[in-house]
Structures are given as structure tokens and as C-alpha cells.
Design a protein around this motif. Sequence first.
Motif, PDB file in Angstrom:
ATOM      1  N   GLU A 116      -3.565   1.294 -14.280  1.00 17.09           N
ATOM      2  CA  GLU A 116      -4.226   1.675 -13.027  1.00 17.09           C
ATOM      3  C   GLU A 116      -3.838   0.716 -11.894  1.00 17.09           C
ATOM      4  O   GLU A 116      -3.626   1.140 -10.755  1.00 17.09           O
ATOM      5  N   LEU A 117      -3.713  -0.561 -12.198  1.00 23.55           N
ATOM      6  CA  LEU A 117      -3.287  -1.538 -11.195  1.00 23.55           C
ATOM      7  C   LEU A 117      -1.883  -1.212 -10.692  1.00 23.55           C
ATOM      8  O   LEU A 117      -1.613  -1.268  -9.490  1.00 23.55           O
ATOM      9  N   MET A 118      -0.978  -0.858 -11.601  1.00 21.58           N
ATOM     10  CA  MET A 118       0.384  -0.511 -11.189  1.00 21.58           C
ATOM     11  C   MET A 118       0.374   0.682 -10.241  1.00 21.58           C
ATOM     12  O   MET A 118       1.045   0.667  -9.214  1.00 21.58           O
ATOM     13  N   ILE A 119      -0.373   1.691 -10.606  1.00 24.14           N
ATOM     14  CA  ILE A 119      -0.447   2.901  -9.783  1.00 24.14           C
ATOM     15  C   ILE A 119      -1.064   2.578  -8.425  1.00 24.14           C
ATOM     16  O   ILE A 119      -0.549   3.005  -7.384  1.00 24.14           O
ATOM     17  N   ASP A 120      -2.156   1.813  -8.415  1.00 28.44           N
ATOM     18  CA  ASP A 120      -2.798   1.414  -7.158  1.00 28.44           C
ATOM     19  C   ASP A 120      -1.853   0.586  -6.285  1.00 28.44           C
ATOM     20  O   ASP A 120      -1.809   0.761  -5.070  1.00 28.44           O
ATOM     21  N   THR A 121      -1.104  -0.312  -6.909  1.00 31.26           N
ATOM     22  CA  THR A 121      -0.153  -1.147  -6.157  1.00 31.26           C
ATOM     23  C   THR A 121       0.923  -0.283  -5.517  1.00 31.26           C
ATOM     24  O   THR A 121       1.220  -0.425  -4.322  1.00 31.26           O
ATOM     25  N   TYR A 122       1.492   0.627  -6.270  1.00 36.66           N
ATOM     26  CA  TYR A 122       2.535   1.511  -5.748  1.00 36.66           C
ATOM     27  C   TYR A 122       1.989   2.396  -4.628  1.00 36.66           C
ATOM     28  O   TYR A 122       2.600   2.511  -3.564  1.00 36.66           O
ATOM     29  N   ASN A 123       0.833   3.002  -4.843  1.00 33.56           N
ATOM     30  CA  ASN A 123       0.253   3.879  -3.816  1.00 33.56           C
ATOM     31  C   ASN A 123      -0.125   3.107  -2.556  1.00 33.56           C
ATOM     32  O   ASN A 123       0.036   3.616  -1.441  1.00 33.56           O
ATOM     33  N   THR A 124      -0.607   1.883  -2.714  1.00 32.30           N
ATOM     34  CA  THR A 124      -0.936   1.051  -1.559  1.00 32.30           C
ATOM     35  C   THR A 124       0.329   0.716  -0.780  1.00 32.30           C
ATOM     36  O   THR A 124       0.341   0.763   0.458  1.00 32.30           O
ATOM     37  N   TYR A 125       1.401   0.392  -1.486  1.00 28.80           N
ATOM     38  CA  TYR A 125       2.695   0.138  -0.839  1.00 28.80           C
ATOM     39  C   TYR A 125       3.135   1.357  -0.031  1.00 28.80           C
ATOM     40  O   TYR A 125       3.515   1.239   1.138  1.00 28.80           O
ATOM     41  N   LEU A 126       3.077   2.536  -0.632  1.00 28.98           N
ATOM     42  CA  LEU A 126       3.487   3.758   0.066  1.00 28.98           C
ATOM     43  C   LEU A 126       2.638   3.995   1.311  1.00 28.98           C
ATOM     44  O   LEU A 126       3.150   4.347   2.375  1.00 28.98           O
ATOM     45  N   GLU A 127       1.338   3.783   1.180  1.00 26.37           N
ATOM     46  CA  GLU A 127       0.405   4.033   2.282  1.00 26.37           C
ATOM     47  C   GLU A 127       0.540   3.009   3.411  1.00 26.37           C
ATOM     48  O   GLU A 127       0.532   3.376   4.587  1.00 26.37           O
ATOM     49  N   LYS A 128       0.636   1.746   3.078  1.00 20.00           N
ATOM     50  CA  LYS A 128       0.611   0.684   4.090  1.00 20.00           C
ATOM     51  C   LYS A 128       1.984   0.330   4.642  1.00 20.00           C
ATOM     52  O   LYS A 128       2.129   0.060   5.826  1.00 20.00           O
ATOM     53  N   VAL A 129       3.007   0.306   3.793  1.00 24.30           N
ATOM     54  CA  VAL A 129       4.350  -0.088   4.240  1.00 24.30           C
ATOM     55  C   VAL A 129       5.144   1.126   4.727  1.00 24.30           C
ATOM     56  O   VAL A 129       5.957   1.011   5.628  1.00 24.30           O
ATOM     57  N   LYS A 130       4.888   2.280   4.124  1.00 28.69           N
ATOM     58  CA  LYS A 130       5.528   3.535   4.513  1.00 28.69           C
ATOM     59  C   LYS A 130       7.067   3.451   4.467  1.00 28.69           C
ATOM     60  O   LYS A 130       7.733   3.519   5.505  1.00 28.69           O
ATOM     61  N   PRO A 131       7.637   3.318   3.264  1.00 30.64           N
ATOM     62  CA  PRO A 131       9.101   3.251   3.179  1.00 30.64           C
ATOM     63  C   PRO A 131       9.738   4.513   3.747  1.00 30.64           C
ATOM     64  O   PRO A 131       9.199   5.608   3.605  1.00 30.64           O
ATOM     65  N   LYS A 132      10.882   4.337   4.393  1.00 30.35           N
ATOM     66  CA  LYS A 132      11.568   5.458   5.039  1.00 30.35           C
ATOM     67  C   LYS A 132      12.551   6.161   4.103  1.00 30.35           C
ATOM     68  O   LYS A 132      13.010   7.249   4.382  1.00 30.35           O
ATOM     69  N   SER A 133      12.882   5.509   3.008  1.00 28.71           N
ATOM     70  CA  SER A 133      13.805   6.091   2.036  1.00 28.71           C
ATOM     71  C   SER A 133      13.290   5.803   0.624  1.00 28.71           C
ATOM     72  O   SER A 133      12.287   5.118   0.451  1.00 28.71           O
ATOM     73  N   LYS A 134      13.992   6.323  -0.369  1.00 27.00           N
ATOM     74  CA  LYS A 134      13.603   6.086  -1.758  1.00 27.00           C
ATOM     75  C   LYS A 134      13.667   4.583  -2.022  1.00 27.00           C
ATOM     76  O   LYS A 134      14.731   3.973  -1.913  1.00 27.00           O
ATOM     77  N   PRO A 135      12.540   3.961  -2.354  1.00 28.70           N
ATOM     78  CA  PRO A 135      12.543   2.504  -2.516  1.00 28.70           C
ATOM     79  C   PRO A 135      13.126   2.053  -3.856  1.00 28.70           C
ATOM     80  O   PRO A 135      13.177   2.804  -4.824  1.00 28.70           O
ATOM     81  N   PHE A 136      13.536   0.808  -3.857  1.00 25.57           N
ATOM     82  CA  PHE A 136      13.899   0.103  -5.070  1.00 25.57           C
ATOM     83  C   PHE A 136      12.656  -0.687  -5.467  1.00 25.57           C
ATOM     84  O   PHE A 136      12.185  -1.530  -4.711  1.00 25.57           O
ATOM     85  N   ILE A 137      12.100  -0.399  -6.647  1.00 32.37           N
ATOM     86  CA  ILE A 137      10.883  -1.064  -7.110  1.00 32.37           C
ATOM     87  C   ILE A 137      11.264  -2.059  -8.205  1.00 32.37           C
ATOM     88  O   ILE A 137      11.841  -1.688  -9.222  1.00 32.37           O
ATOM     89  N   PHE A 138      10.928  -3.321  -7.967  1.00 39.65           N
ATOM     90  CA  PHE A 138      11.180  -4.390  -8.925  1.00 39.65           C
ATOM     91  C   PHE A 138       9.845  -4.783  -9.550  1.00 39.65           C
ATOM     92  O   PHE A 138       8.951  -5.260  -8.854  1.00 39.65           O
ATOM     93  N   LEU A 139       9.710  -4.573 -10.838  1.00 37.12           N
ATOM     94  CA  LEU A 139       8.485  -4.880 -11.565  1.00 37.12           C
ATOM     95  C   LEU A 139       8.760  -6.118 -12.416  1.00 37.12           C
ATOM     96  O   LEU A 139       9.344  -6.023 -13.499  1.00 37.12           O
ATOM     97  N   ASP A 140       8.362  -7.273 -11.896  1.00 31.38           N
ATOM     98  CA  ASP A 140       8.698  -8.560 -12.497  1.00 31.38           C
ATOM     99  C   ASP A 140       7.629  -8.981 -13.503  1.00 31.38           C
ATOM    100  O   ASP A 140       6.442  -8.892 -13.224  1.00 31.38           O
ATOM    101  N   GLU A 141       8.074  -9.465 -14.645  1.00 31.93           N
ATOM    102  CA  GLU A 141       7.206  -9.869 -15.759  1.00 31.93           C
ATOM    103  C   GLU A 141       6.346  -8.693 -16.230  1.00 31.93           C
ATOM    104  O   GLU A 141       5.142  -8.790 -16.425  1.00 31.93           O
ATOM    105  N   ILE A 142       7.017  -7.596 -16.440  1.00 31.88           N
ATOM    106  CA  ILE A 142       6.382  -6.330 -16.773  1.00 31.88           C
ATOM    107  C   ILE A 142       5.644  -6.361 -18.106  1.00 31.88           C
ATOM    108  O   ILE A 142       4.704  -5.582 -18.325  1.00 31.88           O
ATOM    109  N   GLN A 143       6.009  -7.267 -18.989  1.00 36.95           N
ATOM    110  CA  GLN A 143       5.349  -7.333 -20.305  1.00 36.95           C
ATOM    111  C   GLN A 143       3.859  -7.632 -20.181  1.00 36.95           C
ATOM    112  O   GLN A 143       3.108  -7.435 -21.132  1.00 36.95           O
ATOM    113  N   ASN A 144       3.410  -8.056 -19.007  1.00 27.52           N
ATOM    114  CA  ASN A 144       1.987  -8.349 -18.797  1.00 27.52           C
ATOM    115  C   ASN A 144       1.140  -7.095 -18.572  1.00 27.52           C
ATOM    116  O   ASN A 144      -0.085  -7.207 -18.491  1.00 27.52           O
TER     117      ASN A 144
END
Length: 155
Positions: free
Chosen positions: A92-120
Motif C-alpha cells: 500500500e505504501l508503494m502504491i500511495d508513493t507512486y500515486n502521490t508522485y503522479l498527482e504532485k509532480v505530474k510527469p509529462k512522459s512515461k517515468p523511470f521509477i527506481f525502487l531502491d532497497e526493494i527487499q524491504n
Amino acid sequence: MKWIQKNQIIEILSDWNFWAKEINTGITRKEYLNTLISLITKTNQIICIAGIRRSGKSTLIKQIARQLIDQQNADTLIVNFEDERYWQRNLELMIDTYNTYLEKVKPKSKPFIFLDEIQNIPEWERFARGVHERSEAKVIVSGSWKISARSWRTS
């Protein structure tokens, strides 16, 4: 349970992303950088950067993001799941983080998403696969593993 609010998510992300401020990218590792940029831009696959702790994966991610921004004016999102401010670590945190990014930053193109230390993040694969298969973003994950006697067992 206390949930992370959107303004807290943006605050956390602002410390890791070039759209918020300039970030130190360390000593450039040209060979790794060029190989990974080629893989990321020329394939339609989720890219995984794996290695032992403190081996430079996060620095390499910053270098890749910086180069994509400089050369392609790319939209990027770096999420560092080692950040202690992420006290809840779940899908749920991942989804909320991604949706917040889309809403607040508003990328103009398909973004590159880097998920660092994903094993957590338990079940992170569901998020990465969904975003990838819907062709919403290019996904790059990094993860660490601990070396132990059991890691080297072959049977």
C-alpha cells in the motif's frame, strides 16, 4: 495504525529526487552506467541491480537518473525504501508513493521509477509487474542481500 500522508511522502521523496533539488551522484562509474542506461532504454524489461550492502547500488541509481534527465529530459522517481521515515513498509505504501508522485509532480512522459532497497517491501513484485505490464513506467529495482553460510549452500 498511523499512515503516511501525501505531504510526508513528497517530503521524503524530495530528499532523493532531482526534481526537488540537486543531489550528489558520487564518482561516475562509466562502464556500469553505460551498460545500465543501454539496458534501461533499449529493452522493455524490469531491470534489477543487485549486490551486497554498501556496494554502490544507490549511487549508481542516482547516476542513471541524472544521465536520463540530462540526455533525454526524462521524468524520474527514486524511492529509497531504506529511508527511516518510511515506518510502514508494505504494498500500500508503494502504491500511495507512486500515486502521490503522479498527482504532485505530474510527469509529462512515461517515468523511470527506481525502487531502491526493494527487499524491504513485501509483495513489491505485484506493484512492479502491474506498472510494467500496463506500460505506465520503466521500472528499475535494486536490492541487497546478506552474505551468510546459508547463501552459499548449493543443495
